[in-house]
Design a protein around this motif. Structure first.
Motif, mmCIF file in Angstrom:
data_model
loop_
_atom_site.group_PDB
_atom_site.id
_atom_site.type_symbol
_atom_site.label_atom_id
_atom_site.label_comp_id
_atom_site.label_asym_id
_atom_site.label_seq_id
_atom_site.Cartn_x
_atom_site.Cartn_y
_atom_site.Cartn_z
ATOM 1 N N TYR B 32 0.866 -1.180 0.000
ATOM 2 C CA TYR B 32 0.000 0.000 0.000
ATOM 3 C C TYR B 32 0.897 1.222 0.000
ATOM 4 O O TYR B 32 1.879 1.274 0.742
ATOM 5 C CB TYR B 32 -0.890 -0.024 1.247
ATOM 6 C CG TYR B 32 -2.034 0.946 1.206
ATOM 7 C CD1 TYR B 32 -2.043 2.075 2.014
ATOM 8 C CD2 TYR B 32 -3.118 0.746 0.368
ATOM 9 C CE1 TYR B 32 -3.103 2.963 1.988
ATOM 10 C CE2 TYR B 32 -4.174 1.627 0.324
ATOM 11 C CZ TYR B 32 -4.162 2.725 1.142
ATOM 12 O OH TYR B 32 -5.208 3.608 1.113
ATOM 13 N N LEU B 34 1.195 5.665 -0.432
ATOM 14 C CA LEU B 34 0.491 6.933 -0.240
ATOM 15 C C LEU B 34 1.396 8.089 -0.662
ATOM 16 O O LEU B 34 2.623 7.995 -0.587
ATOM 17 C CB LEU B 34 0.103 7.136 1.233
ATOM 18 C CG LEU B 34 -0.664 6.025 1.943
ATOM 19 C CD1 LEU B 34 0.284 5.031 2.616
ATOM 20 C CD2 LEU B 34 -1.604 6.601 2.985
ATOM 21 N N ARG B 95 0.455 -4.149 5.089
ATOM 22 C CA ARG B 95 -0.771 -4.234 5.886
ATOM 23 C C ARG B 95 -0.519 -4.961 7.190
ATOM 24 O O ARG B 95 0.120 -5.996 7.216
ATOM 25 C CB ARG B 95 -1.856 -4.975 5.109
ATOM 26 C CG ARG B 95 -2.369 -4.218 3.927
ATOM 27 C CD ARG B 95 -3.259 -3.100 4.350
ATOM 28 N NE ARG B 95 -3.773 -2.379 3.203
ATOM 29 C CZ ARG B 95 -4.747 -1.520 3.258
ATOM 30 N NH1 ARG B 95 -5.338 -1.259 4.396
ATOM 31 N NH2 ARG B 95 -5.143 -0.918 2.169
ATOM 32 N N PHE B 96 -1.031 -4.412 8.249
ATOM 33 C CA PHE B 96 -0.848 -4.940 9.588
ATOM 34 C C PHE B 96 -2.101 -5.693 10.004
ATOM 35 O O PHE B 96 -3.202 -5.209 9.824
ATOM 36 C CB PHE B 96 -0.588 -3.772 10.533
ATOM 37 C CG PHE B 96 -0.369 -4.170 11.955
ATOM 38 C CD1 PHE B 96 -1.292 -3.833 12.932
ATOM 39 C CD2 PHE B 96 0.754 -4.872 12.341
ATOM 40 C CE1 PHE B 96 -1.100 -4.182 14.249
ATOM 41 C CE2 PHE B 96 0.966 -5.234 13.658
ATOM 42 C CZ PHE B 96 0.030 -4.876 14.610
ATOM 43 N N ARG B 97 -1.941 -6.879 10.557
ATOM 44 C CA ARG B 97 -3.079 -7.701 10.980
ATOM 45 C C ARG B 97 -4.062 -7.886 9.822
ATOM 46 O O ARG B 97 -5.265 -7.934 10.028
ATOM 47 C CB ARG B 97 -3.807 -7.078 12.171
ATOM 48 C CG ARG B 97 -2.942 -6.943 13.413
ATOM 49 C CD ARG B 97 -3.680 -6.190 14.502
ATOM 50 N NE ARG B 97 -2.823 -5.909 15.638
ATOM 51 C CZ ARG B 97 -3.090 -5.001 16.569
ATOM 52 N NH1 ARG B 97 -4.183 -4.303 16.495
ATOM 53 N NH2 ARG B 97 -2.262 -4.809 17.568
ATOM 54 N N SER B 99 -5.428 -6.030 7.591
ATOM 55 C CA SER B 99 -6.173 -4.951 6.964
ATOM 56 C C SER B 99 -5.786 -3.576 7.461
ATOM 57 O O SER B 99 -5.806 -2.624 6.703
ATOM 58 C CB SER B 99 -7.673 -5.156 7.190
ATOM 59 O OG SER B 99 -7.933 -5.168 8.587
ATOM 60 N N THR B 100 -5.445 -3.443 8.714
ATOM 61 C CA THR B 100 -5.147 -2.117 9.247
ATOM 62 C C THR B 100 -3.800 -1.628 8.726
ATOM 63 O O THR B 100 -2.844 -2.394 8.612
ATOM 64 C CB THR B 100 -5.095 -2.164 10.785
ATOM 65 O OG1 THR B 100 -6.303 -2.722 11.266
ATOM 66 C CG2 THR B 100 -4.894 -0.785 11.366
ATOM 67 N N LEU B 101 -3.759 -0.333 8.415
ATOM 68 C CA LEU B 101 -2.520 0.273 7.942
ATOM 69 C C LEU B 101 -1.504 0.295 9.081
ATOM 70 O O LEU B 101 -1.784 0.805 10.159
ATOM 71 C CB LEU B 101 -2.822 1.691 7.471
ATOM 72 C CG LEU B 101 -1.739 2.440 6.717
ATOM 73 C CD1 LEU B 101 -1.410 1.740 5.426
ATOM 74 C CD2 LEU B 101 -2.221 3.863 6.441
ATOM 75 N N GLY B 102 -0.325 -0.283 8.854
ATOM 76 C CA GLY B 102 0.721 -0.288 9.862
ATOM 77 C C GLY B 102 1.578 0.960 9.752
ATOM 78 O O GLY B 102 1.145 1.991 9.238
ATOM 79 N N ARG B 103 2.803 0.872 10.228
ATOM 80 C CA ARG B 103 3.675 2.023 10.163
ATOM 81 C C ARG B 103 3.993 2.355 8.719
ATOM 82 O O ARG B 103 4.021 1.463 7.852
ATOM 83 C CB ARG B 103 4.950 1.768 10.965
ATOM 84 C CG ARG B 103 5.820 0.655 10.459
ATOM 85 C CD ARG B 103 7.247 0.777 10.941
ATOM 86 N NE ARG B 103 7.962 1.890 10.335
ATOM 87 C CZ ARG B 103 9.204 2.235 10.603
ATOM 88 N NH1 ARG B 103 9.881 1.568 11.520
ATOM 89 N NH2 ARG B 103 9.786 3.253 9.996
ATOM 90 N N LEU B 104 4.233 3.620 8.445
ATOM 91 C CA LEU B 104 4.598 4.063 7.112
ATOM 92 C C LEU B 104 6.099 4.286 7.037
ATOM 93 O O LEU B 104 6.725 4.727 7.997
ATOM 94 C CB LEU B 104 3.881 5.374 6.770
ATOM 95 C CG LEU B 104 2.360 5.337 6.699
ATOM 96 C CD1 LEU B 104 1.831 6.692 6.242
ATOM 97 C CD2 LEU B 104 1.872 4.231 5.798
#
Lengths: 110, 116
Positions: B32, B34, B95-97, B99-104
């Motif tokens: 992902y 950005l 992706r963390f877990r 679906s959640t966005l992890g560190r960038l």
């Protein structure tokens, strides 16, 4: 609208002082982050937290600590400020697909 | 070692023309991406993102292209406007877990200047 607020926009401290930078988000986000931004170096991650009372070191944690007692609040602590910690400090919190930033705190250590 | 690189520290473009900002990454786990825009003395503002299942995402004047085989993405701004003058940061995440966005992981930024 997601809102991430930081306690001060500008701060001037003396070498050796203990400094607290506060960050609050109003969207019930679990993940919160502290970065510093310096010219030519981009955003560097200091610490982050995926839940209350939980913290993880980022890439440059030396000289810093954090506290997360409540979900909405993530504090960055400079135990003994030094001149090389003069920087722009940015707090962020994360929704599913986006990380939102606060307005930043410009800290000057004299 | 930098996992996200923006090799051009600055870019100067005439108003009305296309601005192309480039970004390379090394970690194949990133899925992902950005782009953020930052004015001086303000926090970064989210612009546009793209998932690794796509190769293009468009939002008004902004389009992001992703080339997974080359580990390269680019941001196109058409037409460029003087108000677009800012520092642009590329960021990547795994992706963390699930679906959640992890560190960038951020690049060092490109200063875009759009002149009249």
């Amino acid at each position: 609208d997601v809102k991430v607020t930081q306690s001060s926009r500008y701060l001037v401290k003396r070498t050796g002082e203990k400094v607290f930078l506060e960050c609050v988000q109003d969207m019930d986000h679990e993940n919160m982050f502290w970065y510093r931004q310096d010219p030519g170096l981009g955003l560097r991650l200091i610490y982050f937290s995926y839940d209350v009372k939980m913290k993880e070191k980022g890439d440059i944690p030396e000289g810093y600590s954090v506290s997360r007692e409540k979900k909405e609040r993530f504090s960055l602590i400079l135990e003994s400020a030094s001149t090389n910690q003069t920087s722009m400090y940015l707090c962020a919190s994360t929704e599913t697909d986006t990380q939102y930033f606060g307005p930043g705190t410009r800290l000057t250590v004299l | 070692d930098q996992q996200v690189k923006q090799n051009s520290p600055s870019l100067s473009v005439q108003e009305g023309r296309i601005s192309i900002l480039n970004c390379d990454y090394t970690n194949s786990m990133f899925d992902y991406f950005l782009w953020y825009k930052k004015y001086p003395a303000e926090g970064p503002t989210f612009l546009i993102s793209i998932s690794s299942i796509k190769d293009k995402n468009e939002d008004g004047r902004f389009t992001v292209f992703l080339n997974k085989s080359a580990k390269h993405l680019s941001l196109h701004i058409v037409p460029s406007q003087p108000g677009d003058s800012a520092v642009y940061f590329c960021a990547a995440s795994a992706r963390f877990r699930g679906s959640t966005l992890g560190r960038l992981y951020f690049g060092r930024g490109t200063q875009l200047t759009v002149w009249p």
